[in-house]
Design an enzyme around this catalytic site. Structure first.
Site, mmCIF file in Angstrom:
data_model
loop_
_atom_site.group_PDB
_atom_site.id
_atom_site.type_symbol
_atom_site.label_atom_id
_atom_site.label_comp_id
_atom_site.label_asym_id
_atom_site.label_seq_id
_atom_site.Cartn_x
_atom_site.Cartn_y
_atom_site.Cartn_z
ATOM 1 N N HIS A 104 0.833 -1.199 0.000
ATOM 2 C CA HIS A 104 0.000 0.000 0.000
ATOM 3 C C HIS A 104 0.866 1.247 0.000
ATOM 4 O O HIS A 104 1.967 1.251 0.514
ATOM 5 C CB HIS A 104 -0.986 0.018 1.173
ATOM 6 C CG HIS A 104 -0.374 -0.082 2.533
ATOM 7 N ND1 HIS A 104 0.179 -1.240 3.031
ATOM 8 C CD2 HIS A 104 -0.242 0.836 3.519
ATOM 9 C CE1 HIS A 104 0.631 -1.027 4.253
ATOM 10 N NE2 HIS A 104 0.388 0.230 4.570
ATOM 11 N N HIS A 106 0.788 5.347 0.973
ATOM 12 C CA HIS A 106 0.143 6.412 1.746
ATOM 13 C C HIS A 106 0.280 7.711 0.961
ATOM 14 O O HIS A 106 1.387 8.058 0.549
ATOM 15 C CB HIS A 106 0.840 6.610 3.097
ATOM 16 C CG HIS A 106 0.755 5.455 4.016
ATOM 17 N ND1 HIS A 106 -0.125 5.418 5.075
ATOM 18 C CD2 HIS A 106 1.445 4.286 4.053
ATOM 19 C CE1 HIS A 106 0.035 4.281 5.733
ATOM 20 N NE2 HIS A 106 0.982 3.571 5.128
#
Length: 144
Positions: A104, A106
């Site tokens: 992932h 950010h």
């Protein structure tokens, strides 16, 4: 030794619809959701739909497609919050600061002189929902 991908991680559960999220963007490659423990106003996470533990084990072509979505969402997030800049973070393995073992990115809108909040504090869900709506509206101005 490589560690196997765990299909029971929280992002895999979000992708399967087992855990609710504040969606910002979704297509066949990626899902962008609001971070429920935001370190900045408008903190968004972009995750691949294909299982990948981290940056080092995703197929290069899948990473290329994903990073296009990261850029798309980052532009909209910057615009939605009229931010002066964007911080992009991506962590790999525990030693690298990774906590959830599904790749992932950010996206954090940033302003001069405004520090990131410390990690780990739950955000106000109504505020996070409102911020997701703001980013979704800004996404309409961009094409992937």
């Amino acid at each position: 030794m490589a560690v196997a991908y765990d299909p029971e991680n929280v992002f895999a559960k979000i992708l399967r619809g087992e855990i609710p999220s504040h969606k910002v963007y979704e297509d066949d490659v990626a899902l962008a959701i609001m971070d429920i423990m935001p370190r900045a106003e408008g903190h968004v996470l972009v995750i691949p739909k294909k299982p990948a533990r981290g940056l080092l084990d995703i197929a290069p072509d899948d990473l290329a497609a994903l990073i296009k979505r990261v850029q798309h969402v980052a532009k909209a997030t910057k615009r939605a919050f009229d931010a002066e800049g964007i911080t992009l973070q991506q962590f790999n393995e525990s030693a690298g600061g990774q906590v959830i073992f599904h790749l992932h990115f950010h996206i954090l809108p940033r302003f001069e002189g405004v520090a990131l909040r410390p990690p780990g504090a739950m955000g106000d869900q109504a505020k996070i929902k409102s911020q997701a709506e703001k980013i979704r509206a800004a996404l309409g101005a961009f094409s992937a």
